[in-house]
Design an enzyme around this catalytic site. Structure first.
Site, mmCIF file in Angstrom:
data_model
loop_
_atom_site.group_PDB
_atom_site.id
_atom_site.type_symbol
_atom_site.label_atom_id
_atom_site.label_comp_id
_atom_site.label_asym_id
_atom_site.label_seq_id
_atom_site.Cartn_x
_atom_site.Cartn_y
_atom_site.Cartn_z
ATOM 1 N N TRP A 36 0.815 -1.224 0.000
ATOM 2 C CA TRP A 36 0.000 0.000 0.000
ATOM 3 C C TRP A 36 0.843 1.267 0.000
ATOM 4 C CZ3 TRP A 36 -5.123 1.861 0.692
ATOM 5 C CH2 TRP A 36 -5.218 3.153 1.214
ATOM 6 N N ASP A 39 0.080 9.117 0.905
ATOM 7 C CA ASP A 39 0.692 10.426 0.634
ATOM 8 C C ASP A 39 2.167 10.428 0.198
ATOM 9 O OD1 ASP A 39 -1.570 10.719 2.151
ATOM 10 O OD2 ASP A 39 -0.612 11.782 3.780
ATOM 11 N N GLN A 55 3.929 7.267 2.218
ATOM 12 C CA GLN A 55 3.251 6.505 3.265
ATOM 13 C C GLN A 55 3.074 5.078 2.751
ATOM 14 O OE1 GLN A 55 1.607 8.023 6.609
ATOM 15 N NE2 GLN A 55 3.718 8.415 6.055
ATOM 16 N N SER A 99 2.881 11.228 7.712
ATOM 17 C CA SER A 99 3.475 12.065 6.659
ATOM 18 C C SER A 99 4.404 13.150 7.185
ATOM 19 C CB SER A 99 2.367 12.710 5.833
ATOM 20 O OG SER A 99 1.800 11.737 5.001
ATOM 21 N N TRP A 305 -9.445 9.025 -0.294
ATOM 22 C CA TRP A 305 -9.804 8.122 0.809
ATOM 23 C C TRP A 305 -11.205 7.541 0.626
ATOM 24 C CZ3 TRP A 305 -6.351 5.978 3.630
ATOM 25 C CH2 TRP A 305 -5.155 6.625 3.905
#
Ligand code: FRU
Length: 500
Positions: A36, A39, A55, A99, A305
């Site tokens: 995954w 940001d 991220q 982040s 999101w």
């Protein structure tokens, strides 16, 4: 010393990352080594090379305890993979390394500043975050977390500032001083961007609140950035829980660009103009850098999101970055165009000029899924056309539609039939500046995305698509009559060199 959690992440990505064939990834958009990505973090130059952290949760295609993944590039287009840079391995970041930013220190080392997240039970027994700012210093590959971490915490907040929502430091250096812009939630439950200052990057002090939301543009302001551009000052942020405003802002996680003036010794940031940054479906948490040649370049997470649950079954990577964009401010608006380096990868030029379109047409040589195409449309005859549509990533079952309607000046992206059979938002419309029915669209296709740049960068709109790669037809259609020019290039890369 590499901690056990970081070594585990590095071993995992080294073992499984290479199993993902290049053909299953975008041709030139940055993706995680495995698992995954959200940001962009620490997007900056270090020792003459552009670094992009992100991220990262390597162990699944879902968000999890946040690590920092690491890429670098010499031209914003081809990405070299480096080992994961940070893992949650201390008490103060046990729930994640969120982040942040990166900056080169005067002694030649690289400083990463990130949000450390700890979880604890509140008075009602509920788990809640405690977010602090932390520093790690390294050589472009390995980073040591500071013994004195965290460097900023609850005691450094202005009155009413939340310790639950205090995150995403963006750092930069001006002469001998380091600055950090950090997102925070204020006492009225809405967002703010706080400015901090440091002489060495290690000891920080609060300077001022740069701007506040007052519950107007969303709630918590995530991932701020703050920089001068073309004589103005730009403050960008990604608010959670936005209310929709016309066709400018949609509900949920959005992006906002505030343009104004800055008086560092006086009144601070004086906001004058407000706009969305990207008008498509998938764009969040943009971060910019100042390139050595003076360009301000932005990259963002090409996702939202609200739609991250919709992903291809069993995918081994999830989340990609936008194509980096060159920014400019003109007449109080943010302009965005693909980095010029993309043009180095153009091949097979196909040009068509003054093509009359009234039904649906396709043009010789105009198809493909990895390309850079500019379409210019003009009305013809006495009557204004009703609409104009471009269909890309098309076969018998699939299509992604870009539609312009001059009567109300709306451009719409529709990815309803783009390989994502999930009940999520698939269409978005936005207003473009009316120019007597003329419109110019530069469309960048990669295997899993569409990015549209309108009228030489006045607006941009991004969307991910997972349509099978065989769906490669492109058609043009008008309700009424138009004249159209098409300039199309394939984008070709030497796959061998792509992945480091
Ligand atoms: C934005 C964000 C940040 C946070 C990170 C966690 O997408 O919520 O505010 O630092 O993601 O992964």
């Amino acid at each position: 010393m590499t901690s056990e959690p970081l070594q585990k992440a590095r071993d995992f990505e080294a073992q499984y990352g290479p199993h993902i064939p290049d053909s299953e990834r975008p041709a030139f958009h940055a993706t995680p080594t495995i698992g995954w990505m959200n940001d962009p973090n620490g997007f900056s130059f270090y020792k003459g090379e552009c670094h992009l952290f992100y991220q990262y949760h390597p162990y699944s295609n879902e968000w999890g305890p946040m690590h920092w993944g690491h890429l670098k590039t010499r031209d914003f287009i081809r990405w070299e993979r480096l080992p994961a840079a940070l893992a949650p391995d201390r008490d103060y970041d046990a729930a994640g390394c969120f982040s942040g930013g990166a900056v080169e220190l005067p002694d030649g080392r690289q400083l990463l500043m990130y949000t450390g997240v700890q979880r604890s039970h509140n008075a009602e027994g509920f788990l809640q975050d405690v977010q602090t700012q932390c520093v790690a210093i390294g050589d472009g590959i390995d980073y040591e977390k500071l013994l004195d971490n965290p460097v900023l915490g609850g005691k450094d907040l202005p009155r009413g500032g939340s310790t639950i929502d205090f995150r995403d430091p963006k750092v930069w250096r001006e002469g001998d001083t380091f600055y950090a812009a950090i997102g925070n939630r204020t006492a009225d439950d809405s967002g703010a961007v706080l400015l901090y200052r440091s002489g060495d990057g290690l000891k920080w002090e609060f300077v001022r609140t740069l701007d506040r939301c007052h519950n107007q543009y969303g709630k918590m302001w995530e991932c701020p950035d703050f920089f001068p551009l073309d004589g103005k000052q730009v403050l960008m942020t990604s608010p959670q829980e936005m209310n929709p405003v016309g066709l400018e802002f949609h509900a949920g996680n959005g992006t906002v660009c505030l343009i104004g003036d800055y008086e560092p010794e006086g009144k601070g940031f004086l906001r004058q103009y407000v706009q969305a940054i990207d008008y498509g479906l998938d764009f969040y948490a943009p971060q910019t850098l100042l390139a050595p040649d003076g360009r301000r370049v932005m990259v963002a997470w090409m996702q939202n999101w609200g739609t991250v649950g919709a992903k291809p079954y069993h995918c081994r990577w999830f989340g990609q970055m936008t194509l980096p964009r060159e920014l400019a401010v003109k007449s109080g608006r943010l302009y965005q165009n693909p980095v010029r380096e993309l043009e180095n990868y153009r091949s097979c030029c196909v040009m068509h000029s003054n093509i009359p379109v009234s039904g649906e047409v396709n043009l010789p040589g105009v198809q493909g899924r990895v390309l850079d195409m500019t379409v210019t449309v003009r009305p013809t005859g006495g009557e204004m056309y009703r609409w104009f549509r471009i269909r890309v990533a098309k076969d018998g079952e699939h299509e992604t539609i870009i539609r312009y309607r001059p009567s109300d000046g709306t451009l719409k992206i529709d990815r309803t039939r783009s390989g994502l059979p999930h009940d999520i938002v698939h269409t978005r419309s936005f207003l473009v500046r009316y120019r007597e029915g003329e419109i110019k669209l530069r469309i960048i296709l990669d295997r899993f995305s569409v990015e549209v740049f309108v009228n030489d960068g006045e607006q941009a709109a991004s969307a991910v698509v997972y349509t099978r790669q065989e769906a490669a037809a492109i058609t043009f259609e008008a309700g009424g009559s138009v004249l159209m020019d098409v300039e199309k290039y394939d984008l070709t890369f030497d796959e061998q060199e792509m992945e480091g």
